[in-house]
Design a protein around this motif. Structure first.
Motif, PDB file in Angstrom:
ATOM      1  N   ARG A 189      80.084  14.298  18.050  1.00  0.00           N
ATOM      2  CA  ARG A 189      79.765  15.722  17.947  1.00  0.00           C
ATOM      3  C   ARG A 189      78.408  16.006  18.594  1.00  0.00           C
ATOM      4  NH1 ARG A 189      77.568  18.884  13.036  1.00  0.00           N
ATOM      5  NH2 ARG A 189      78.078  21.048  13.496  1.00  0.00           N
ATOM      6  N   GLU A 190      77.493  15.033  18.505  1.00  0.00           N
ATOM      7  CA  GLU A 190      76.169  15.230  19.086  1.00  0.00           C
ATOM      8  C   GLU A 190      76.247  15.452  20.591  1.00  0.00           C
ATOM      9  OE1 GLU A 190      73.271  15.568  17.335  1.00  0.00           O
ATOM     10  OE2 GLU A 190      74.721  15.590  15.685  1.00  0.00           O
ATOM     11  N   ALA A 191      77.147  14.720  21.261  1.00  0.00           N
ATOM     12  CA  ALA A 191      77.296  14.900  22.711  1.00  0.00           C
ATOM     13  C   ALA A 191      77.814  16.297  23.022  1.00  0.00           C
ATOM     14  CB  ALA A 191      78.237  13.836  23.279  1.00  0.00           C
ATOM     15  N   ALA A 192      78.733  16.796  22.179  1.00  0.00           N
ATOM     16  CA  ALA A 192      79.249  18.152  22.390  1.00  0.00           C
ATOM     17  C   ALA A 192      78.147  19.191  22.171  1.00  0.00           C
ATOM     18  CB  ALA A 192      80.428  18.411  21.442  1.00  0.00           C
ATOM     19  N   ILE A 193      77.306  18.955  21.173  1.00  0.00           N
ATOM     20  CA  ILE A 193      76.184  19.867  20.933  1.00  0.00           C
ATOM     21  C   ILE A 193      75.242  19.867  22.133  1.00  0.00           C
ATOM     22  CG2 ILE A 193      74.152  20.297  19.478  1.00  0.00           C
ATOM     23  CD1 ILE A 193      75.796  19.097  17.141  1.00  0.00           C
ATOM     24  N   ASP A 194      74.957  18.679  22.664  1.00  0.00           N
ATOM     25  CA  ASP A 194      74.105  18.579  23.861  1.00  0.00           C
ATOM     26  C   ASP A 194      74.667  19.430  24.997  1.00  0.00           C
ATOM     27  OD1 ASP A 194      72.377  16.836  22.607  1.00  0.00           O
ATOM     28  OD2 ASP A 194      73.289  15.033  23.457  1.00  0.00           O
ATOM     29  N   ALA A 195      75.979  19.348  25.198  1.00  0.00           N
ATOM     30  CA  ALA A 195      76.606  20.051  26.318  1.00  0.00           C
ATOM     31  C   ALA A 195      76.574  21.566  26.148  1.00  0.00           C
ATOM     32  CB  ALA A 195      78.054  19.580  26.483  1.00  0.00           C
ATOM     33  N   GLU A 196      76.557  22.035  24.894  1.00  0.00           N
ATOM     34  CA  GLU A 196      76.565  23.474  24.639  1.00  0.00           C
ATOM     35  C   GLU A 196      75.170  24.064  24.474  1.00  0.00           C
ATOM     36  OE1 GLU A 196      79.446  25.639  24.389  1.00  0.00           O
ATOM     37  OE2 GLU A 196      80.064  23.875  25.537  1.00  0.00           O
ATOM     38  N   THR A 197      74.146  23.216  24.487  1.00  0.00           N
ATOM     39  CA  THR A 197      72.778  23.653  24.211  1.00  0.00           C
ATOM     40  C   THR A 197      72.060  24.065  25.486  1.00  0.00           C
ATOM     41  OG1 THR A 197      72.575  22.307  22.215  1.00  0.00           O
ATOM     42  CG2 THR A 197      70.530  22.899  23.340  1.00  0.00           C
TER      43      THR A 197
END
Length: 444
Positions: free
Chosen positions: A74-82
């Motif tokens: 999930r952290e990688a997805a958050i990085d991509a949306e930030t």
């Protein structure tokens, strides 16, 4: 299944306001990618009428639009949306996401979705709301408002609530400025976040775990109109809480620039004094306080000092054999102080310094005080940047300390350590050239 509903009770003896009801829609199945969301809602609410407002949880919009991502992390997805980290504490991140919303984890949700997947927010929640509203008009021939909602935490307040992240056919803000309250007092700052209030009302009946993703509000037809949820996102220039504490410190440090062109806007003396308060927290030797700040708040004081300094500078340049043309060019380059609406002269005092009677040790003692003064001035400049003030630390007073002391009537032991020009920057700062921190590090 009986749908939860809510009807506000009229109380007291005053004339009642508009009555309305809020109810959750039942019968909406699990939404899959590609599903016709308007058709599902129309089937669940065949009595939908003009003036109704639908409050639609963003999760089902995201599912229908295929915003489901297989993600091991999930952290990688958050990085991509930030787009921007606002605040970080441990593993929790408050960020600005691609939709311009400031929220926890960029709105990436690992709940209410299959294991190994995460839900992203709709790519354009306003567009999703417009499409859903138009589709319902085609399906049922009704004129309704649509609000796409998501769950937010809020600064200063505990707990979560639903807010509007997308809207169509709803006046998202109700600007009451210019009107009066019930006592005739003027309303100078009242702008009501109508769409967020609707979203929160819907959450009362939808709940967080009830499997009821859509609520219907009836009786508030007056809130219909043109609006976009983007209007609810505060302009960065007006956002006093744009960053978390540690991020704000880093932002002020990295955004500090040497500013050489200022507007004519007056400088708030209180902002400068707050910067002085930050300056005097710098480290200093022997528990001393080596900082003094002379604040030139009057035009006469600034002009008097700068005129005297210019005369001294010109005399020095003539003694050095410089041509009159060269002297004129140098003087013009020094006009950054003259063009600033506010000047501060930081000074060093060595009260409390140790005297060893040994040249090398006494020189080192003085260096400690110079370093401490520089640390205080750096604090001062960074704090000014935090006040949205530009500054330029110019060394000129160090070359004519006797002149500065005489004109400003300073004690003999005050050593002027340059002058700081202060004001509102006349233009946005230029990008600072990138510097690799590792180039400045040696590890032993």
């Amino acid at each position: 299944m009986t749908a939860p509903s809510y009807t506000p009770a009229a109380g007291g003896t005053a004339a009642p306001g508009p009555a309305y009801t809020v109810r959750a829609l039942t019968g909406i199945p699990e939404v899959r990618p590609g599903d016709d969301l308007a058709a599902l809602i129309a089937a669940a609410a065949p009595d939908l009428a003009d003036g109704d407002v639908l409050l639609v949880t963003s999760k089902i919009v995201s599912k229908a639009e295929g915003r489901i991502l297989a993600a091991d992390s999930r952290e990688a997805a958050i990085d991509a949306e930030t787009v921007r980290v606002v605040a970080r504490r441990g593993s929790l991140r408050i960020v600005e996401n691609r939709q311009g919303l400031v929220m926890a984890a960029a709105g990436v949700d690992a709940s209410n979705t299959e294991a190994g997947t995460v839900l992203l927010l709709p790519q354009d929640p306003d567009a999703s709301a417009r499409e859903l509203r138009a589709s319902l008009a085609r399906e049922l021939g009704v004129d309704v408002g649509v609000v796409v909602t998501d769950t937010f935490g809020r600064p200063w307040r505990s707990g979560l609530t639903d807010v509007a992240i997308g809207a169509a056919g709803v006046r998202v803000l109700d600007d009451l400025r210019g009107g009066t309250d019930a006592h005739g007092n003027p309303l100078n700052a009242t702008i009501v976040a109508t769409a967020d209030e609707l979203a929160a009302a819907g959450d009362l009946v939808k709940g967080k775990a009830g499997g009821l993703p859509v609520a219907l509000v009836r009786g508030l037809g007056h809130v219909l109109g043109e609006g976009s949820a983007r209007e609810l996102v505060r302009n960065p220039a007006d956002d006093m809480f744009r960053l978390g504490t540690s991020e704000a410190v880093r932002e002020a440090v990295t955004q500090r620039r040497t500013v050489r062109a200022f507007t004519d806007d007056p400088v708030d003396p209180g902002a400068v004094r707050r910067a002085v308060a930050a300056a005097v927290t710098a480290p200093a030797p022997h528990h001393t306080t080596p900082w003094r700040f002379v604040l030139l708040e009057s035009e006469a004081a600034r002009t008097g000092l700068l005129d005297a300094m210019r005369e001294a500078w010109i005399a020095d340049l003539r003694r050095d054999g410089k041509s009159e043309e060269s002297i004129a060019q140098r003087v013009r380059r020094g006009d950054v102080l003259r063009n600033a609406p506010y000047l501060a002269v930081p000074c060093m005092v060595m009260d409390g310094a140790h005297h060893y009677g040994h040249d090398r040790r006494d020189a080192a003692e003085r260096e400690m005080f110079v370093v401490a003064t520089g640390a205080g001035v750096q604090n001062f400049l960074v704090a000014l940047a935090g006040e949205r003030l530009g500054s330029a630390w110019v060394s000129s007073t160090m070359f004519c300390r006797d002149v500065v002391r005489r004109v400003l009537d300073l004690p003999e032991n005050w050593e002027p350590m340059g002058a700081v020009a202060i004001g509102r920057p006349a233009e946005p700062p230029k990008e600072r050239p990138g510097r690799d921190p590792e180039a400045f590090v040696e590890v032993r």
